[in-house]
Motif scaffolding. Structure first.
Motif, mmCIF file in Angstrom:
data_model
loop_
_atom_site.group_PDB
_atom_site.id
_atom_site.type_symbol
_atom_site.label_atom_id
_atom_site.label_comp_id
_atom_site.label_asym_id
_atom_site.label_seq_id
_atom_site.Cartn_x
_atom_site.Cartn_y
_atom_site.Cartn_z
ATOM 1 N N HIS A 200 52.909 32.830 38.926
ATOM 2 C CA HIS A 200 52.360 33.695 37.763
ATOM 3 C C HIS A 200 52.922 35.288 38.407
ATOM 4 C CE1 HIS A 200 48.685 34.162 39.966
ATOM 5 N NE2 HIS A 200 48.394 32.584 39.668
ATOM 6 N N TYR A 202 50.512 37.278 39.974
ATOM 7 C CA TYR A 202 49.435 38.250 39.665
ATOM 8 C C TYR A 202 48.657 38.449 40.993
ATOM 9 C CZ TYR A 202 49.748 38.471 34.499
ATOM 10 O OH TYR A 202 50.338 38.823 33.296
ATOM 11 N N HIS A 242 43.417 44.052 41.593
ATOM 12 C CA HIS A 242 43.426 43.155 43.107
ATOM 13 C C HIS A 242 44.849 43.227 43.480
ATOM 14 C CE1 HIS A 242 43.684 40.455 39.465
ATOM 15 N NE2 HIS A 242 44.677 39.923 40.243
ATOM 16 N N ILE A 288 38.378 33.860 44.075
ATOM 17 C CA ILE A 288 39.733 33.624 43.826
ATOM 18 C C ILE A 288 40.393 34.335 45.318
ATOM 19 C CG2 ILE A 288 41.941 33.876 42.550
ATOM 20 C CD1 ILE A 288 40.381 33.397 40.260
ATOM 21 N N MET A 291 43.320 36.946 45.632
ATOM 22 C CA MET A 291 43.160 38.001 44.850
ATOM 23 C C MET A 291 41.996 39.118 45.168
ATOM 24 S SD MET A 291 44.050 36.735 41.131
ATOM 25 C CE MET A 291 45.632 36.189 40.636
ATOM 26 N N ARG A 322 51.754 47.313 30.940
ATOM 27 C CA ARG A 322 50.719 46.647 30.422
ATOM 28 C C ARG A 322 50.065 46.423 31.598
ATOM 29 N NH1 ARG A 322 48.240 41.656 32.398
ATOM 30 N NH2 ARG A 322 47.544 40.649 30.883
ATOM 31 N N ASP A 324 46.876 44.839 33.933
ATOM 32 C CA ASP A 324 46.092 43.785 34.143
ATOM 33 C C ASP A 324 44.646 44.061 34.392
ATOM 34 O OD1 ASP A 324 46.138 40.712 34.461
ATOM 35 O OD2 ASP A 324 45.743 41.121 36.276
ATOM 36 N N VAL A 325 43.573 43.129 33.814
ATOM 37 C CA VAL A 325 42.303 43.207 33.945
ATOM 38 C C VAL A 325 42.031 44.807 34.093
ATOM 39 C CG1 VAL A 325 40.345 42.283 35.353
ATOM 40 C CG2 VAL A 325 42.599 41.611 36.056
ATOM 41 N N GLU A 353 44.915 45.277 29.077
ATOM 42 C CA GLU A 353 44.561 44.064 28.819
ATOM 43 C C GLU A 353 43.036 43.989 28.732
ATOM 44 O OE1 GLU A 353 44.043 41.195 31.684
ATOM 45 O OE2 GLU A 353 44.157 39.602 30.577
ATOM 46 N N TRP A 355 39.930 42.028 26.216
ATOM 47 C CA TRP A 355 39.587 41.040 25.188
ATOM 48 C C TRP A 355 38.694 41.244 24.446
ATOM 49 C CZ3 TRP A 355 41.452 35.090 25.904
ATOM 50 C CH2 TRP A 355 42.500 35.262 26.909
ATOM 51 N N HIS A 356 38.037 42.511 24.592
ATOM 52 C CA HIS A 356 36.619 42.909 23.627
ATOM 53 C C HIS A 356 36.833 44.232 23.369
ATOM 54 C CE1 HIS A 356 35.326 39.248 25.469
ATOM 55 N NE2 HIS A 356 35.628 39.841 26.658
ATOM 56 N N HIS A 419 50.386 33.980 27.801
ATOM 57 C CA HIS A 419 50.233 33.262 28.864
ATOM 58 C C HIS A 419 48.835 32.726 29.442
ATOM 59 C CE1 HIS A 419 49.435 36.830 30.407
ATOM 60 N NE2 HIS A 419 49.299 36.735 31.675
ATOM 61 N N ASP A 420 47.753 33.384 28.914
ATOM 62 C CA ASP A 420 46.576 33.069 29.155
ATOM 63 C C ASP A 420 45.889 32.016 27.978
ATOM 64 O OD1 ASP A 420 46.563 34.354 31.397
ATOM 65 O OD2 ASP A 420 45.484 36.132 30.628
ATOM 66 N N ASP A 464 46.389 27.561 29.676
ATOM 67 C CA ASP A 464 47.030 27.656 31.351
ATOM 68 C C ASP A 464 46.747 26.686 31.841
ATOM 69 O OD1 ASP A 464 47.764 28.617 33.788
ATOM 70 O OD2 ASP A 464 46.039 30.154 33.763
ATOM 71 N N ARG A 468 52.632 27.431 29.881
ATOM 72 C CA ARG A 468 53.750 28.066 30.402
ATOM 73 C C ARG A 468 55.011 27.217 30.639
ATOM 74 N NH1 ARG A 468 49.756 31.178 34.760
ATOM 75 N NH2 ARG A 468 48.535 32.449 33.201
#
Ligand code: ARE
Length: 585
Positions: A200, A202, A242, A288, A291, A322, A324-325, A353, A355-356, A419-420, A464, A468
């Motif tokens: 991916h 990331y 990250h 993680i 990251m 775009r 990320d996080v 990105e 979600w809220h 993809h998520d 995920d 994918r």
């Protein structure tokens, strides 16, 4: 009247400039209570005698509230204003001091000065965009010479594992650009393509290099140029929350410990910096290790990543990012990012990105819009699982739309999946009809439709990593009817300006019958969308005042023909059928 339901604040999304001399205001009232709403406004330093008045229009409603909106001309950029609300019995004034029947007691709201940074300038092209998301490792393999060792056969019917490789690359994308143009999308969003050991990407180890499994600088340039040649814009994925654990600064900290000049780039809890059994540093999400979280608020870290972003924007000539996080990176970084990217490409689109609720990031100084996961949630609950009534569906969408400035609302990336997430068709329990109805809605609702690669040919997949799978390229395995449906709707969207640029008005909502209809109007032209999400064939009576008496409306999806008679249109739709009503030219 329920006075406590009346709400306005002199800040976005209730007050925001459209231009340096235009302030859009929005006020929320209890549903059905206010019959008329005006705003009295003037320069902050002038007397009441010089004020002017603007009639506000009721533009939206949800289950509890109505919204009224209007634009205050602000030639001096300094604005004060007070609302006048008329109900059946009374007139109320509403300003900074509160709500009163005495104008003086209500006070006035102040929008002290319209600054350039508060004008959300979304690139003009975004209003006409249709995005296609590519996960490069799984889209197409154009150069087998780049395949990593242990690459799996390109099979679309088996779920990938989180560490599977299939060999997708940039050459594969180049080869398929004519196909994408045929589908009718005009913007590509690629998940990360910089050097990283994962599929991916990331967890980026080198932000200055294209991943060798994907290609090199030249292939990347060729990809962007080919896309541009076909009128397709390209956006990259910016991962600045990250890095990967092989990133040079992180490696340095691992090697040199507290002596590393990069030790502050990360939040290290303990030296030596080990990755297991527990990472000695903050990471993306929980534990993680590959990251490590970046301290982007530090000037040297900020500068490094701004240079990275500037470099790719300039060198590749890309059309935006775009991010990320994006809601976990500091706002100062995003402000600087916007300034830097826009100085290289004034037309770059910047999409976070999140979600809220994205309100705070869409005020002109950070991003243009977001990946609209709240849209996805609503569409799933209405079309896929049928848990929400049409009223709830419309209410959720309305409050999301009213939570951001109009410029952002019309540039939201309205996605059914990514993809998520689980794929939408899978979410619909493989019911193609439900999926198509959702696609019709996605292509006609305000905002930018975003197609996740493969959805348009009927690909399935759970969360995920199952979402994918390698793209299905054998025509006999593709759902061609679904592909044609997407192509047709994208084409209609490109041909009908109201679907891209029009405002939005609810037309009919009938939860018991599953009927939902709305109008999109641009300049003098209106297009209607009628959806029967119920389980029965229905004859639907709609007020036809958007068009003249006798006007003929055609549905390009079914070939149906409707006439406006006695200010109404009758439209009969099967269960799960949707129609577009387009005036005959
Ligand atoms: C891997 C495995 C997963 C496993 C996960 C956790 O593949 O199966 O569940 O590890 O151990 C990238 C990869 C993922 C990878 C992940 C971690 O693409 O495959 O997962 O790295 O190694 C939140 C964030 C949002 C984030 C999502 C995933 O707010 O920013 O979580 N999305 C971006 C990208 C991802 C990417 C990363 C971030 C990391 O789009 O692809 O993951 O760079 C709720 C919450 C949201 C939450 C959302 C999803 O609605 O409210 O905040 O998003 O669920 O979890």
């Amino acid at each position: 009247m329920l006075l406590e339901t009346i709400h306005h604040r002199p800040e976005s999304p209730y007050a925001y400039p459209l231009e340096l001399d235009q302030l859009r205001v929005r006020i929320r009232t209890k549903k059905g209570e206010v019959s008329g709403c005006r705003v009295f406004h003037g320069d902050r330093y002038r007397s009441e005698e010089e004020e002017e008045e603007v009639l506000l229009t009721q533009t939206a409603s949800d289950l509890w509230f109505d919204w009224f909106e209007g634009v205050i001309p602000a030639p001096t950029r300094r604005v004060q204003y007070v609302f006048r609300l008329d109900t059946e019995e009374n007139t109320w004034w509403y300003g900074e001091k509160g709500i009163s029947q005495e104008r003086g007691a209500a006070g006035v709201f102040h929008y002290a000065y319209i600054h350039e940074e508060a004008v959300l300038r979304v690139p003009e092209w975004a209003r006409d965009a249709a995005v296609y998301q590519i996960f490069p490792e799984r889209f197409a393999n154009g150069d087998a010479g780049l395949d990593p060792e242990g690459v799996l056969p390109w099979k679309s019917n088996t779920p990938p594992k989180s560490d599977s490789f299939y060999g997708g690359d940039l050459k594969g994308i180049i080869d398929r650009i004519p196909w994408l143009a045929e589908l009718g999308v005009n913007t590509l969003y690629l998940t990360p393509i910089f050097r990283s050991p994962s599929n991916h990407k990331y967890n980026i180890d080198d932000y200055e290099q294209i991943d060798p499994g994907f290609g090199d600088w030249k292939t990347c340039k060729a990809m962007v140029e080919t896309a541009h040649h076909y009128g397709i814009r390209v956006l990259f994925d910016g991962v600045f929350n990250h890095s990967g654990s092989g990133f040079f600064a992180f490696r340095d900290v691992q090697e040199k410990g507290a002596a590393s000049p990069y030790k502050n780039w990360f939040r290290i809890r303990d030296f030596p910096v080990v990755m297991s059994p527990q990472p000695h540093y903050e990471t993306f999400a929980d534990h993680i290790p590959d990251m490590p979280k970046l301290m982007t608020h530090l000037p040297e870290v900020r500068e490094y990543f701004l240079n990275v972003a500037e470099y790719w924007t300039r060198e590749m000539g890309i059309d935006g990012w775009r991010l990320d996080v994006a809601n976990e990176v500091d706002a100062a970084f995003w402000r600087a990012f916007r300034e830097r990217i826009r100085s290289v490409n004034p037309d770059a689109l910047i999409v976070g990105e999140i979600w809220h609720d994205p309100g705070p990031w869409l005020r002109g100084d950070q991003w243009d819009s977001v990946m609209n996961y709240r849209f996805r949630e609503a569409v799933i609950s209405f079309f896929a699982t049928c848990e929400w009534t049409a009223e709830e569906f419309e209410a959720r969408l309305t409050s999301a739309r009213m939570g951001v400035p109009e410029q952002a609302a019309s540039a939201m990336w309205n996605l059914l999946g990514s993809h998520d997430t689980e794929r939408f068709l899978t979410r619909c329990n493989h019911d193609r009809k439900r999926f198509q109805l959702a696609v019709l809605f996605q292509m006609t609702y305000p905002g930018i439709p975003m197609i996740y690669y493969g959805d348009e040919v009927g690909m399935e997949g759970g969360p995920d990593p199952d979402c994918r799978r390698p793209m299905v390229w054998e025509e006999e395995k593709q759902d061609r009817e679904l592909f044609d449906f997407h192509r047709k709707l994208l084409d209609l969207r490109h041909r009908l300006a109201p679907l891209r640029r029009g405002d939005y008005r609810t037309w009919k909502v009938d939860g018991k019958k599953g009927i939902y209809a709305f109008l999109r109007r641009y300049q003098e032209e209106s297009v209607g969308v009628v959806i029967n999400n119920g389980d029965r064939r229905r004859s639907i009576r709609l007020e036809g005042t958007a068009w003249g008496e006798g006007a003929v409306l055609l549905d390009p999806l079914s070939g149906g023909r409707f006439t406006v008679e006695e200010k109404h249109v009758f439209c009969t739709l099967d269960a799960g059928q949707g129609a577009l009503l387009v005036p005959e030219r």
